[in-house]
Structure formats: C-alpha cells, structure tokens
Design a protein around this motif. Structure first.
Motif, mmCIF file in Angstrom:
data_model
loop_
_atom_site.group_PDB
_atom_site.id
_atom_site.type_symbol
_atom_site.label_atom_id
_atom_site.label_comp_id
_atom_site.label_asym_id
_atom_site.label_seq_id
_atom_site.Cartn_x
_atom_site.Cartn_y
_atom_site.Cartn_z
ATOM 1 N N ARG A 143 40.252 31.440 16.037
ATOM 2 C CA ARG A 143 39.973 30.603 17.098
ATOM 3 C C ARG A 143 39.363 31.361 18.260
ATOM 4 O O ARG A 143 39.459 32.574 18.200
ATOM 5 C CB ARG A 143 41.204 29.739 17.655
ATOM 6 C CG ARG A 143 41.831 28.964 16.967
ATOM 7 C CD ARG A 143 43.315 28.499 17.127
ATOM 8 N NE ARG A 143 43.326 28.456 18.970
ATOM 9 C CZ ARG A 143 44.345 28.405 19.549
ATOM 10 N NH1 ARG A 143 45.602 28.330 19.033
ATOM 11 N NH2 ARG A 143 44.227 28.205 20.698
ATOM 12 N N SER B 18 31.988 29.985 12.595
ATOM 13 C CA SER B 18 31.608 28.716 13.047
ATOM 14 C C SER B 18 31.308 28.440 14.307
ATOM 15 O O SER B 18 31.847 29.472 15.113
ATOM 16 C CB SER B 18 32.647 27.548 12.329
ATOM 17 O OG SER B 18 33.626 27.786 13.274
ATOM 18 N N ASP C 12 35.018 24.877 18.777
ATOM 19 C CA ASP C 12 35.076 23.305 19.153
ATOM 20 C C ASP C 12 35.514 23.088 20.538
ATOM 21 O O ASP C 12 35.750 21.911 20.868
ATOM 22 C CB ASP C 12 36.104 22.596 18.214
ATOM 23 C CG ASP C 12 37.341 23.360 18.182
ATOM 24 O OD1 ASP C 12 37.679 24.246 18.952
ATOM 25 O OD2 ASP C 12 38.373 22.953 17.411
ATOM 26 N N ASP C 13 35.436 24.225 21.290
ATOM 27 C CA ASP C 13 35.877 24.237 22.871
ATOM 28 C C ASP C 13 34.903 23.129 23.573
ATOM 29 O O ASP C 13 33.753 23.775 23.672
ATOM 30 C CB ASP C 13 36.149 25.538 23.437
ATOM 31 C CG ASP C 13 36.397 25.392 24.964
ATOM 32 O OD1 ASP C 13 36.453 24.376 25.560
ATOM 33 O OD2 ASP C 13 37.196 26.564 25.260
ATOM 34 N N ALA D 54 30.374 23.644 24.728
ATOM 35 C CA ALA D 54 29.441 22.751 24.032
ATOM 36 C C ALA D 54 27.832 22.778 24.279
ATOM 37 O O ALA D 54 27.138 22.637 23.572
ATOM 38 C CB ALA D 54 29.860 21.245 24.319
#
Length: 84
Positions: free
Chosen positions: A6, A48, A51-52, A56
C-alpha cells in the motif's frame, strides 16, 4: 519503501508513492512492470497506481519490488528511472 503493498500521500514518511512528472513516463514504467511479470519475475509488492483519492490528480505509482529476476529480463537490463 513498500508497506504491505500500500502507499499513501507521498509527504507521509510511513508509506510512499512516487509522482511521475509526465504521464508517458508513468505508462512506460507500467509497461516494464507488466513485462517483468510476463517474463516470469515475481512481483513482491507495489506495481500499480495507488487508490488514494488524494493522489488521483497526479501520475503516482507505488514503489515496486520484484524477486526472481533473471539477468536476461528487460527489467534487469534497462534503466527505468522509476520506482521499480
């Protein structure tokens, strides 16, 4: 540093993401990551886009660590200039 695969806001010390200034650079790095997996390297963590939602708007990519990389693989032979 990769913490349980993460990442979070890059200014926090516990988890990191790297902002790739140009979107094309980010895509190139993602292509190398995909190629490393295709060639048989094992993705240990990262690899990757985070996703925070706070990240974005940028071109962020989680720091990525591979194992089982062989010398003939592209990810072992090429300079990536990214978090791999």
């Amino acid at each position: 540093m990769c913490v349980r695969g993460r990442c979070n806001r890059p200014w926090k010390r516990k988890r990191l993401a790297v902002d790739l200034a140009v979107g094309r650079a980010g895509q190139r790095i993602q292509d190398f990551i995909a190629g490393g997996r295709r060639e048989g390297a094992r993705l240990l963590c990262g690899g990757s886009v985070p996703d925070d939602p706070a990240l974005a708007g940028g071109f962020y990519l989680q720091p990525t660590i591979f194992t089982d990389v062989r010398p003939e693989m592209d990810i072992a032979r090429e300079e990536l200039f990214g978090p791999v």
